[in-house]
Design an enzyme around this catalytic site. Structure first.
Site, PDB file in Angstrom:
ATOM      1  N   CYS A 136       4.818  10.905  -0.052  1.00 13.53           N
ATOM      2  CA  CYS A 136       5.127  12.317   0.235  1.00 13.53           C
ATOM      3  C   CYS A 136       5.171  13.132  -1.061  1.00 13.53           C
ATOM      4  O   CYS A 136       4.686  14.271  -1.103  1.00 13.53           O
ATOM      5  CB  CYS A 136       6.455  12.427   0.974  1.00 13.53           C
ATOM      6  SG  CYS A 136       6.378  12.009   2.732  1.00 13.53           S
ATOM      7  N   ASP A 138      -6.606   4.244  -5.264  1.00 11.99           N
ATOM      8  CA  ASP A 138      -5.469   3.340  -5.414  1.00 11.99           C
ATOM      9  C   ASP A 138      -5.202   3.119  -6.901  1.00 11.99           C
ATOM     10  O   ASP A 138      -6.129   2.967  -7.705  1.00 11.99           O
ATOM     11  CB  ASP A 138      -5.752   2.003  -4.717  1.00 11.99           C
ATOM     12  CG  ASP A 138      -4.491   1.184  -4.511  1.00 11.99           C
ATOM     13  OD1 ASP A 138      -4.070   1.021  -3.357  1.00 11.99           O
ATOM     14  OD2 ASP A 138      -3.929   0.695  -5.522  1.00 11.99           O
ATOM     15  N   HIS A 140       5.013  12.470   7.155  1.00  9.92           N
ATOM     16  CA  HIS A 140       5.571  11.141   6.871  1.00  9.92           C
ATOM     17  C   HIS A 140       5.664  10.334   8.159  1.00  9.92           C
ATOM     18  O   HIS A 140       6.531  10.582   8.998  1.00  9.92           O
ATOM     19  CB  HIS A 140       6.952  11.233   6.211  1.00  9.92           C
ATOM     20  CG  HIS A 140       7.500   9.870   5.884  1.00  9.92           C
ATOM     21  ND1 HIS A 140       7.156   9.188   4.738  1.00  9.92           N
ATOM     22  CD2 HIS A 140       8.296   9.038   6.592  1.00  9.92           C
ATOM     23  CE1 HIS A 140       7.746   7.996   4.747  1.00  9.92           C
ATOM     24  NE2 HIS A 140       8.446   7.886   5.868  1.00  9.92           N
ATOM     25  N   ASN A 142      -1.991  -2.411   6.381  1.00 11.95           N
ATOM     26  CA  ASN A 142      -0.924  -3.400   6.379  1.00 11.95           C
ATOM     27  C   ASN A 142       0.289  -2.771   7.052  1.00 11.95           C
ATOM     28  O   ASN A 142       0.686  -1.657   6.681  1.00 11.95           O
ATOM     29  CB  ASN A 142      -0.577  -3.811   4.943  1.00 11.95           C
ATOM     30  CG  ASN A 142      -1.749  -4.457   4.236  1.00 11.95           C
ATOM     31  OD1 ASN A 142      -2.474  -5.261   4.815  1.00 11.95           O
ATOM     32  ND2 ASN A 142      -1.963  -4.092   2.976  1.00 11.95           N
ATOM     33  N   HIS A 175      -0.809   4.318   5.640  1.00 15.30           N
ATOM     34  CA  HIS A 175      -2.037   4.531   4.867  1.00 15.30           C
ATOM     35  C   HIS A 175      -3.058   3.486   5.240  1.00 15.30           C
ATOM     36  O   HIS A 175      -2.719   2.364   5.616  1.00 15.30           O
ATOM     37  CB  HIS A 175      -1.755   4.507   3.356  1.00 15.30           C
ATOM     38  CG  HIS A 175      -1.047   3.275   2.893  1.00 15.30           C
ATOM     39  ND1 HIS A 175       0.317   3.112   3.020  1.00 15.30           N
ATOM     40  CD2 HIS A 175      -1.500   2.121   2.344  1.00 15.30           C
ATOM     41  CE1 HIS A 175       0.663   1.930   2.553  1.00 15.30           C
ATOM     42  NE2 HIS A 175      -0.428   1.292   2.150  1.00 15.30           N
ATOM     43  N   HIS A 216      -6.444   1.587   3.687  1.00 16.64           N
ATOM     44  CA  HIS A 216      -7.218   1.290   2.484  1.00 16.64           C
ATOM     45  C   HIS A 216      -8.703   1.327   2.839  1.00 16.64           C
ATOM     46  O   HIS A 216      -9.124   0.681   3.804  1.00 16.64           O
ATOM     47  CB  HIS A 216      -6.915  -0.122   1.978  1.00 16.64           C
ATOM     48  CG  HIS A 216      -5.485  -0.377   1.595  1.00 16.64           C
ATOM     49  ND1 HIS A 216      -5.077  -0.463   0.277  1.00 16.64           N
ATOM     50  CD2 HIS A 216      -4.368  -0.580   2.353  1.00 16.64           C
ATOM     51  CE1 HIS A 216      -3.764  -0.725   0.251  1.00 16.64           C
ATOM     52  NE2 HIS A 216      -3.323  -0.805   1.484  1.00 16.64           N
TER      53      HIS A 216
END
Ligand code: 5GP
Ligand code: ZN
Length: 115
Positions: free
Chosen positions: A9, A32, A48, A88, A101, A103
């Site tokens: 955030c 990343d 969030h 994940n 999130h 990836h």
């Protein structure tokens, strides 16, 4: 809605720097900090949401927008040969930052598939 204690955030708000690659009304994407492939981008909702387990009908628009953004980002990054999208979820899933999130990993022939 942001979480004042959440690092992602804070990144979305610009309070912590990042290498942004994409942003729209719903989605923020950045490289990343510890890349595991030549292209390793994190795609996050601007709201969030802790994790995939918290997705429901009130916030699933963010997930749709995230996957629209992923297709755009992949094209912009030259990933026409393919890529992998990973989420994940929670402790057993190996999630370390509790802001949802995905990836994007690419730019190389990926190995170590687990499924
Ligand atoms: P997870 O393990 O939760 O699926 O993934 C968290 C990812 O966030 C990791 O790949 C880690 O390298 C990345 N990360 C952690 N802190 C930061 C940060 O401050 N900036 C960026 N750009 N990535 C971060
Ligand atoms: Zn957050």
């Amino acid at each position: 809605m942001k979480d004042a204690n959440c690092i992602f955030c804070k990144i979305i708000d610009g309070a912590i720097p990042s290498t942004k690659v994409y942003e729209d009304e719903y989605v923020f994407a950045m490289r990343d900090i510890n890349p595991q492939a030549p292209v390793h981008i994190l795609v996050l909702p601007k709201e969030h949401i802790c994790c995939a387990d918290a997705i429901d009908e009130s916030n699933s628009v963010y997930v749709a927008k995230i996957f629209e953004a992923i297709a755009k980002i992949a094209k912009a990054e030259g990933l026409e040969k393919g890529y992998r999208v990973i989420n994940n979820c929670g402790e057993d899933g190996g999630q370390t930052v509790m802001h949802l999130h995905y990836h994007i990993l690419g730019g190389v022939k990926l190995s170590e598939k687990i499924i």
